[in-house]
Design a protein around this motif. Structure first.
Motif, PDB file in Angstrom:
ATOM      1  N   ASP A   1     -44.265  -9.267   0.127  1.00 58.14           N
ATOM      2  CA  ASP A   1     -44.485 -10.452   1.255  1.00 58.14           C
ATOM      3  C   ASP A   1     -43.069 -11.427   1.312  1.00 58.14           C
ATOM      4  OD1 ASP A   1     -45.044 -11.709  -1.526  1.00 58.14           O
ATOM      5  OD2 ASP A   1     -46.363 -12.818  -0.766  1.00 58.14           O
ATOM      6  N   ALA A   2     -42.169 -10.593   0.746  1.00 62.69           N
ATOM      7  CA  ALA A   2     -40.891 -11.606   0.352  1.00 62.69           C
ATOM      8  C   ALA A   2     -39.666 -10.851   0.545  1.00 62.69           C
ATOM      9  CB  ALA A   2     -40.950 -12.262  -0.905  1.00 62.69           C
TER      10      ALA A   2
ATOM     11  N   TYR B   1     -32.641  -8.374  -0.591  1.00 64.43           N
ATOM     12  CA  TYR B   1     -33.534  -6.798  -0.311  1.00 64.43           C
ATOM     13  C   TYR B   1     -34.599  -7.503   0.506  1.00 64.43           C
ATOM     14  CZ  TYR B   1     -37.070  -3.368  -0.805  1.00 64.43           C
ATOM     15  OH  TYR B   1     -37.909  -2.447  -0.408  1.00 64.43           O
ATOM     16  N   TRP B   2     -35.194  -6.549   1.504  1.00 61.22           N
ATOM     17  CA  TRP B   2     -36.578  -7.095   2.022  1.00 61.22           C
ATOM     18  C   TRP B   2     -37.075  -5.632   2.205  1.00 61.22           C
ATOM     19  CZ3 TRP B   2     -32.356  -8.765   4.831  1.00 61.22           C
ATOM     20  CH2 TRP B   2     -31.850  -7.880   6.067  1.00 61.22           C
TER      21      TRP B   2
ATOM     22  N   PRO C   1     -36.644  -1.430   5.577  1.00 63.77           N
ATOM     23  CA  PRO C   1     -36.253  -1.978   4.548  1.00 63.77           C
ATOM     24  C   PRO C   1     -34.653  -2.128   4.333  1.00 63.77           C
ATOM     25  CG  PRO C   1     -36.925   0.001   4.264  1.00 63.77           C
ATOM     26  CD  PRO C   1     -37.156  -0.246   5.567  1.00 63.77           C
ATOM     27  N   ARG C   2     -34.075  -3.117   3.707  1.00 63.18           N
ATOM     28  CA  ARG C   2     -32.654  -3.205   3.690  1.00 63.18           C
ATOM     29  C   ARG C   2     -32.114  -3.982   2.657  1.00 63.18           C
ATOM     30  NH1 ARG C   2     -28.899  -4.515   8.855  1.00 63.18           N
ATOM     31  NH2 ARG C   2     -27.004  -4.289   7.777  1.00 63.18           N
ATOM     32  N   THR C   3     -31.132  -3.494   2.111  1.00 62.64           N
ATOM     33  CA  THR C   3     -30.371  -4.158   0.866  1.00 62.64           C
ATOM     34  C   THR C   3     -29.103  -4.519   1.391  1.00 62.64           C
ATOM     35  OG1 THR C   3     -31.696  -3.010  -0.692  1.00 62.64           O
ATOM     36  CG2 THR C   3     -29.719  -4.032  -1.705  1.00 62.64           C
ATOM     37  N   GLU C   4     -28.527  -5.855   0.871  1.00 63.02           N
ATOM     38  CA  GLU C   4     -27.273  -6.285   1.426  1.00 63.02           C
ATOM     39  C   GLU C   4     -26.532  -6.922   0.139  1.00 63.02           C
ATOM     40  OE1 GLU C   4     -26.689  -8.210   5.166  1.00 63.02           O
ATOM     41  OE2 GLU C   4     -28.308  -7.091   6.259  1.00 63.02           O
ATOM     42  N   GLY C   5     -25.373  -6.850  -0.066  1.00 62.51           N
ATOM     43  CA  GLY C   5     -24.644  -7.448  -0.954  1.00 62.51           C
ATOM     44  C   GLY C   5     -23.422  -6.460  -1.444  1.00 62.51           C
TER      45      GLY C   5
ATOM     46  N   LEU D   1     -36.659 -15.061   9.968  1.00 63.11           N
ATOM     47  CA  LEU D   1     -36.462 -14.190  11.101  1.00 63.11           C
ATOM     48  C   LEU D   1     -37.527 -13.096  11.093  1.00 63.11           C
ATOM     49  CD1 LEU D   1     -34.717 -13.101  13.541  1.00 63.11           C
ATOM     50  CD2 LEU D   1     -33.458 -11.850  11.883  1.00 63.11           C
ATOM     51  N   TYR D   2     -37.642 -12.408  10.075  1.00 69.32           N
ATOM     52  CA  TYR D   2     -38.935 -11.391   9.972  1.00 69.32           C
ATOM     53  C   TYR D   2     -40.145 -11.603   9.517  1.00 69.32           C
ATOM     54  CZ  TYR D   2     -34.729  -8.431  10.468  1.00 69.32           C
ATOM     55  OH  TYR D   2     -33.554  -7.826  11.252  1.00 69.32           O
ATOM     56  N   GLY D   3     -40.505 -12.780   9.500  1.00 70.21           N
ATOM     57  CA  GLY D   3     -41.769 -13.341   9.117  1.00 70.21           C
ATOM     58  C   GLY D   3     -42.257 -13.183   7.644  1.00 70.21           C
TER      59      GLY D   3
END
Length: 110
Positions: free
Chosen positions: A17-18, A45-46, A58-62, A80-82
């Motif tokens: 949820d995060a 990450y989400w 799902p995505r990881t950035e950095g 943005l994505y709730g």
């Protein structure tokens, strides 16, 4: 107003949820060498979710060299994505800086 974050040091924890901000450095290697902590960096990450009926991948950035920027970005993506919150994963509690906000509650049993 300082933001507050739930946190853990369990690198395998994924809060569904995060948006998660993972903060680390070369701390362990530097400690072994007898040196001070390195400069922390962060990954955001989400997980996959549905938002307003639309699938979010799902995505990881950095890495983000500025942890404050990573936390701001995570807050934006959460809105943005709730997602309900931003969770922090710390490689070592000593890396946390007060200017980033407060560590509200530890996520135990992850």
């Amino acid at each position: 107003m300082a933001r507050g974050y739930a946190w853990t040091d369990d690198e395998d924890h994924v809060a569904v949820d995060a948006v998660t901000v993972s903060i680390g450095s070369d701390t362990r290697i530097l400690k072994i060498a007898g040196l001070e902590f390195g400069t922390p960096s962060a990954w955001v990450y989400w997980p996959a979710t549905l938002h307003q009926g639309e699938p979010i991948e799902p995505r990881t950035e950095g890495p983000f060299e500025d942890v404050g920027v990573a936390l701001d970005y995570a807050e934006q993506m959460s809105d943005l994505y709730g997602f309900k919150r931003v969770v922090v994963v710390l490689q070592d509690i000593a890396l946390w800086r007060q200017e980033w906000g407060a560590l509200d509650g530890r996520l135990d049993g992850c």
